[in-house]
Design an enzyme around this catalytic site. Structure first.
Site, mmCIF file in Angstrom:
data_model
loop_
_atom_site.group_PDB
_atom_site.id
_atom_site.type_symbol
_atom_site.label_atom_id
_atom_site.label_comp_id
_atom_site.label_asym_id
_atom_site.label_seq_id
_atom_site.Cartn_x
_atom_site.Cartn_y
_atom_site.Cartn_z
ATOM 1 N N GLU A 147 7.729 -19.591 118.339
ATOM 2 C CA GLU A 147 7.041 -18.387 118.156
ATOM 3 C C GLU A 147 7.122 -18.109 116.548
ATOM 4 O O GLU A 147 8.125 -17.489 116.542
ATOM 5 C CB GLU A 147 6.994 -17.697 119.199
ATOM 6 C CG GLU A 147 6.069 -16.200 118.913
ATOM 7 C CD GLU A 147 5.694 -15.760 120.253
ATOM 8 O OE1 GLU A 147 5.841 -16.016 121.278
ATOM 9 O OE2 GLU A 147 5.235 -14.389 119.912
ATOM 10 N N ARG A 148 6.186 -18.086 115.884
ATOM 11 C CA ARG A 148 6.279 -17.466 114.543
ATOM 12 C C ARG A 148 7.225 -18.274 113.845
ATOM 13 O O ARG A 148 7.856 -17.847 112.634
ATOM 14 C CB ARG A 148 6.465 -16.284 114.467
ATOM 15 C CG ARG A 148 5.779 -14.995 115.324
ATOM 16 C CD ARG A 148 4.349 -15.117 115.148
ATOM 17 N NE ARG A 148 3.483 -14.195 115.745
ATOM 18 C CZ ARG A 148 2.134 -14.249 115.944
ATOM 19 N NH1 ARG A 148 1.318 -15.229 115.200
ATOM 20 N NH2 ARG A 148 1.533 -13.353 116.867
ATOM 21 N N GLU A 272 4.210 -5.852 124.723
ATOM 22 C CA GLU A 272 3.278 -6.667 124.737
ATOM 23 C C GLU A 272 3.177 -7.847 125.870
ATOM 24 O O GLU A 272 3.030 -9.022 125.793
ATOM 25 C CB GLU A 272 3.574 -7.730 123.540
ATOM 26 C CG GLU A 272 3.463 -6.910 122.065
ATOM 27 C CD GLU A 272 4.004 -7.702 120.923
ATOM 28 O OE1 GLU A 272 4.439 -8.809 120.856
ATOM 29 O OE2 GLU A 272 3.274 -7.449 119.907
ATOM 30 N N ARG A 305 15.539 -4.559 123.220
ATOM 31 C CA ARG A 305 14.573 -4.147 122.093
ATOM 32 C C ARG A 305 13.690 -2.851 122.280
ATOM 33 O O ARG A 305 13.164 -2.593 123.331
ATOM 34 C CB ARG A 305 13.604 -5.168 121.773
ATOM 35 C CG ARG A 305 14.636 -6.469 121.491
ATOM 36 C CD ARG A 305 13.589 -7.876 121.199
ATOM 37 N NE ARG A 305 12.957 -7.977 120.045
ATOM 38 C CZ ARG A 305 11.896 -8.057 119.765
ATOM 39 N NH1 ARG A 305 11.069 -8.195 120.696
ATOM 40 N NH2 ARG A 305 11.475 -8.257 118.491
ATOM 41 N N ARG A 322 0.591 3.884 117.039
ATOM 42 C CA ARG A 322 1.454 2.778 117.225
ATOM 43 C C ARG A 322 2.841 3.054 116.594
ATOM 44 O O ARG A 322 4.111 2.941 117.148
ATOM 45 C CB ARG A 322 1.199 1.386 116.790
ATOM 46 C CG ARG A 322 2.056 0.485 117.154
ATOM 47 C CD ARG A 322 1.434 -0.878 116.904
ATOM 48 N NE ARG A 322 2.359 -2.149 116.927
ATOM 49 C CZ ARG A 322 2.281 -3.443 116.682
ATOM 50 N NH1 ARG A 322 0.847 -3.786 116.631
ATOM 51 N NH2 ARG A 322 3.137 -4.228 116.421
ATOM 52 N N LYS A 346 13.301 -2.699 115.022
ATOM 53 C CA LYS A 346 12.761 -3.344 114.295
ATOM 54 C C LYS A 346 13.106 -2.587 112.896
ATOM 55 O O LYS A 346 12.924 -1.169 112.887
ATOM 56 C CB LYS A 346 11.386 -3.517 114.477
ATOM 57 C CG LYS A 346 11.165 -4.960 115.145
ATOM 58 C CD LYS A 346 9.843 -5.378 115.226
ATOM 59 C CE LYS A 346 9.526 -6.350 116.176
ATOM 60 N NZ LYS A 346 8.129 -7.207 116.136
ATOM 61 N N ASP A 351 5.600 -3.484 112.511
ATOM 62 C CA ASP A 351 5.947 -4.749 112.792
ATOM 63 C C ASP A 351 6.250 -5.449 111.529
ATOM 64 O O ASP A 351 5.227 -6.365 111.183
ATOM 65 C CB ASP A 351 4.715 -5.359 113.812
ATOM 66 C CG ASP A 351 5.126 -6.767 114.379
ATOM 67 O OD1 ASP A 351 6.349 -7.104 114.196
ATOM 68 O OD2 ASP A 351 4.345 -7.240 115.099
ATOM 69 N N GLU A 379 6.654 -14.185 109.038
ATOM 70 C CA GLU A 379 5.326 -14.142 109.723
ATOM 71 C C GLU A 379 4.387 -13.512 108.802
ATOM 72 O O GLU A 379 3.234 -13.732 108.697
ATOM 73 C CB GLU A 379 5.609 -13.238 111.062
ATOM 74 C CG GLU A 379 4.160 -13.054 111.696
ATOM 75 C CD GLU A 379 4.546 -12.435 113.235
ATOM 76 O OE1 GLU A 379 5.872 -12.039 113.498
ATOM 77 O OE2 GLU A 379 3.282 -11.987 113.744
ATOM 78 N N GLU A 490 3.573 -8.519 97.887
ATOM 79 C CA GLU A 490 3.085 -7.111 97.842
ATOM 80 C C GLU A 490 1.862 -6.730 97.157
ATOM 81 O O GLU A 490 0.894 -6.092 97.988
ATOM 82 C CB GLU A 490 4.194 -5.970 97.971
ATOM 83 C CG GLU A 490 3.699 -4.523 98.043
ATOM 84 C CD GLU A 490 4.747 -3.413 97.979
ATOM 85 O OE1 GLU A 490 5.689 -3.712 97.072
ATOM 86 O OE2 GLU A 490 4.589 -2.668 98.614
ATOM 87 N N TRP A 520 -4.777 -3.097 119.084
ATOM 88 C CA TRP A 520 -3.411 -3.476 118.831
ATOM 89 C C TRP A 520 -2.735 -2.227 118.085
ATOM 90 O O TRP A 520 -1.520 -2.333 117.781
ATOM 91 C CB TRP A 520 -3.302 -4.739 118.019
ATOM 92 C CG TRP A 520 -3.596 -5.823 118.694
ATOM 93 C CD1 TRP A 520 -4.536 -6.714 118.844
ATOM 94 C CD2 TRP A 520 -2.422 -6.709 119.615
ATOM 95 N NE1 TRP A 520 -4.447 -7.707 119.653
ATOM 96 C CE2 TRP A 520 -2.975 -7.731 120.052
ATOM 97 C CE3 TRP A 520 -1.200 -6.522 119.620
ATOM 98 C CZ2 TRP A 520 -2.489 -8.398 120.738
ATOM 99 C CZ3 TRP A 520 -0.413 -7.385 120.589
ATOM 100 C CH2 TRP A 520 -1.222 -8.412 121.144
HETATM 101 C C1 GCU Z 1 5.174 -9.739 116.437
HETATM 102 C C2 GCU Z 1 4.833 -11.316 116.643
HETATM 103 C C3 GCU Z 1 5.073 -11.619 117.899
HETATM 104 C C4 GCU Z 1 6.326 -11.403 118.490
HETATM 105 C C5 GCU Z 1 6.476 -9.729 118.584
HETATM 106 C C6 GCU Z 1 7.994 -9.169 118.965
HETATM 107 O O1 GCU Z 1 4.207 -8.902 117.015
HETATM 108 O O2 GCU Z 1 3.524 -11.214 116.183
HETATM 109 O O3 GCU Z 1 4.950 -13.060 117.907
HETATM 110 O O4 GCU Z 1 6.583 -11.771 119.983
HETATM 111 O O5 GCU Z 1 6.474 -9.313 117.003
HETATM 112 O O6 GCU Z 1 8.922 -8.966 118.089
HETATM 113 O O7 GCU Z 1 8.362 -9.531 120.207
#
Ligand code: GCU
Length: 658
Positions: A147-148, A272, A305, A322, A346, A351, A379, A490, A520
């Site tokens: 993923e990513r 999510e 997290r 958000r 994070k 994000d 990403e 940037e 979102w």
């Molecule tokens: C971002 C990302 C997702 C990932 C999420 C996370 O939104 O696009 O692919 O799952 O971060 O950190 O959980």
């Protein structure tokens, strides 16, 4: 223990030549432990190539001595490096310190055997320096295998099963050489197949742990909060239910019976679409503590997290923000988490955008262990098609002082630094060969957050390109291309901290309104008069109030707010004048023209390095730079045209806007 040598895979920052200085000398290694064995194997391997010798007794004179002394006062991972009377000495506080001391000598090369050096103590600033892989076993229909991920498939799994893990040993070696000591092997979005890594597929995790152990790296696993239901057949995953707690205790005991040095769990819960404690009317402390209790008898930790927000928000509802979410959920829980529960935050409140303020959660939980999470995988910063050296951003984050100039830094507050890995089965590890520098710099900054990103780049260049035709020239070219590449990125993307003007789903390339009317929660609110998000206490969402002073006041005031974050905190007219005297609209035009030009200049510079790096590597980077130049122009034209159409404001320099 044999040192992995891979054919067809780029050696990154550990080519054989990096060991030349050690390999030609007489080295004594004292200590017996799996890590001391690794150090011996490394030295022997280097000596076999360069003619030096490895010894294990104290009789004789040596050029390099690596020895243990638990009284060294530098902790188990630290070491004291010195040189006098023709001998370089590493005195390590524990076996891991031997390994890190060895790699420090590798980094210094011949200079480690030059002038005398008074004793220098080295120890990591952060105790856990960790990479999170977002790897799946299966290829996910939308997200792919990683993923990513922008560097091919997983280095752990292929075609639904474990793959040959030789490369994982080599990976561990690279990670140890930049100071990383923990890896979570699977995606935080834990799908059904990967959930089983906790139970009947645990052997696959054990096999990975076996490969990484000789390099001092402990393995962690992302687990699905609903596992007691999905895997255990229970009717609930309620964290306060006795049966559920017993299931986690039993399951965790089995994990440790199989992997005695297992690191712990990583959890994305109520985020999510992932399951979590909210379904049972419990909070995140209840959830995290349940897992912490299961792990505690074995010395494990849970990384829980804080990336929790409403991803089904109504864009018409201006009261939901958000950016506020992680703080609103977690700050009230401060003091309730167990000692072995680590809240993983994070670096920014949204994000991983190219520019965000530091997350206010970091200053809001003094009685909680905190990990700061960065994104090495690019990403939102060019997906390893663009050169974007991220160390300058991370350095800013780690050095940020939430309580003002006399207060502590983010690096002082966090006990761990975590990053989403950018590695895959690509021959260069990271897709873009120059993205290796991000992985290297992440590890080094986690060890010593005060290091200068330009010096880190120097280290990486020196190790990675040892036989270049003209090392001085290559070094200059790479600095010219990479030092400022984050700011260049940037410039040609979303302006002034507003973020998220990317194409929905895959997040590559511009789409100004792509997320604007979606659930979102990532909006810019551009209209004919202005742009930006009002997050003030006075008239906006109140997010600025989540910061301690002085930042709560600095961010509240459009006059004091740093320009680069203006649109993160304020909705301003296009004619608003920035600190440098330009208007917001003119800044948008200027930076986008400049950013696209700078991308083109990077490509020109790279041409001059043609003789200094292997031809295939040169060609790969050249192709990617072509794409970066194309993409930067696309960004420039879409952003400029969008804001020209919205505002009607002409460019002061009369440049072409479509
Ligand atoms: C971002 C990302 C997702 C990932 C999420 C996370 O939104 O696009 O692919 O799952 O971060 O950190 O959980």
């Amino acid at each position: 223990m044999t040192i992995p040598e891979l054919s067809g895979v780029h050696p990154a920052w550990l080519p054989p030549e990096a060991f030349r200085a050690i390999g030609s000398r007489r080295t004594l290694v004292l200590g017996d432990d799996v890590l001391a064995d690794t150090v011996r194997a490394e030295v022997a391997h280097a000596c076999a190539r360069y003619g030096g010798t490895l010894h294990d007794d104290r009789d004789g004179a040596y050029d390099l001595v690596l020895a243990l002394d638990s009284e060294a006062g530098v902790g188990p991972e630290g070491f004291v490096l010195s040189r006098h009377d023709g001998a370089t000495t590493v005195v390590a506080g524990g076996p891991a310190g031997l390994l890190y001391g060895l790699f420090e000598v590798v980094r210094r090369g011949e200079t480690a055997f030059g002038a005398d050096l008074p004793a220098e103590a080295h120890r990591p600033a952060l105790r856990r320096r960790m990479l999170d892989h977002w790897d799946n076993i299966d290829v996910h229909p939308v997200m792919g295998q990683v993923e990513r991920g922008y560097a091919g498939g997983s280095i752990f799994w292929r075609e639904g099963g474990p793959r040959d893990l030789t490369r994982v040993r080599a990976y561990g070696r690279l990670l140890a050489a930049c100071g990383i000591n923990a890896v979570a092997v699977n995606n935080v979005n834990v799908h059904a197949t990967e959930a089983r890594l906790l139970t009947d597929r645990l052997g696959e995790v054990a096999a990975i742990a076996d490969e990484l152990r000789p390099y001092g790296i402990r393995v962690h696993l992302s687990v699905n909060f609903a596992s007691p239901v999905a895997l255990g057949g229970l009717a609930t995953a309620d964290p306060l239910d006795d049966g559920v707690r017993a299931w986690w205790a039993r399951t965790t005991e089995r994990v440790y019976a199989t992997i005695p040095d297992f690191g712990g769990y990583v959890v994305k819960a109520d985020s999510e679409g992932q399951p979590g404690p909210f379904a049972y009317g419990r909070d995140h402390a209840d959830g995290a503590n349940m897992l912490a209790d299961a792990l505690a008898p074995f010395g494990g930790v849970v990384h829980w997290r804080a990336f929790v927000y409403d991803h089904r928000q109504d864009w018409r509802d201006r009261s939901t923000d958000r950016a506020r979410a992680a703080y609103d959920h977690f700050a009230p829980l401060d003091g309730r988490f167990r000692d072995n529960a680590i809240v993983q935050v994070k670096n920014g409140p949204i994000d991983f955008q190219v520019r965000e303020p530091v997350s206010p959660v970091i200053a809001a939980m003094p009685d909680t262990r905190l990990a700061v999470e960065l994104q090495v995988t690019q990403e939102y910063t060019g997906q390893q098609k663009h050169v974007c050296y991220l160390a300058p951003m991370w350095r800013e984050v780690l050095g940020f002082r939430p309580w003002g100039p006399d207060g502590r830094t983010v690096a002082d507050v966090a006990t761990e630094l975590v990053a989403v890995s950018n590695v895959g089965d690509d021959p260069y590890w990271t897709g873009h060969p120059l993205a290796q520098a991000n992985l290297y710099a992440f590890g080094r900054l986690a060890w010593a957050p005060g290091l200068d990103p330009a010096d880190l780049l120097d280290e990486w260049i020196g190790l990675t390109f040892p036989v270049a035709g003209d090392p001085g020239r290559l070094r200059r070219i790479l600095h010219e291309i990479m030092d400022g590449s984050w700011r260049t990125y940037e410039r040609y993307t979303a302006p002034l901290g507003v973020g998220f003007m990317v194409r929905p789903g895959h997040h590559y390339g511009p789409d100004v309104d792509g997320y604007e009317y979606t659930p979102w929660g990532t909006y810019h609110f551009a209209d004919r008069d202005g742009v930006g998000v009002d997050r003030t206490r006075a008239t906006g969402t109140g997010f600025t109030g989540q910061y301690p002073k002085p930042w709560s006041d600095v961010y509240e005031s459009p006059a004091k707010c740093p320009d680069e974050l203006l649109l993160f905190f304020h909705h301003v007219p296009y004619g608003h004048v920035l600190h440098d005297g330009t208007t917001v609209i003119q800044h948008i035009y200027d930076t986008h023209f400049a950013g696209a030009e700078q991308a083109a200049a990077m490509r020109d510079r790279w041409e001059k390095a043609a003789g200094d790096v292997p031809p295939e590597l040169h060609a790969r980077v050249r192709e990617l730079l072509d794409e970066q130049v194309r993409s930067a122009r696309e960004w420039r034209d879409q952003i400029n045209t969008y804001f020209f159409r919205k505002s009607g404001a002409a460019d002061a320099h009369g440049r072409r806007i479509y």
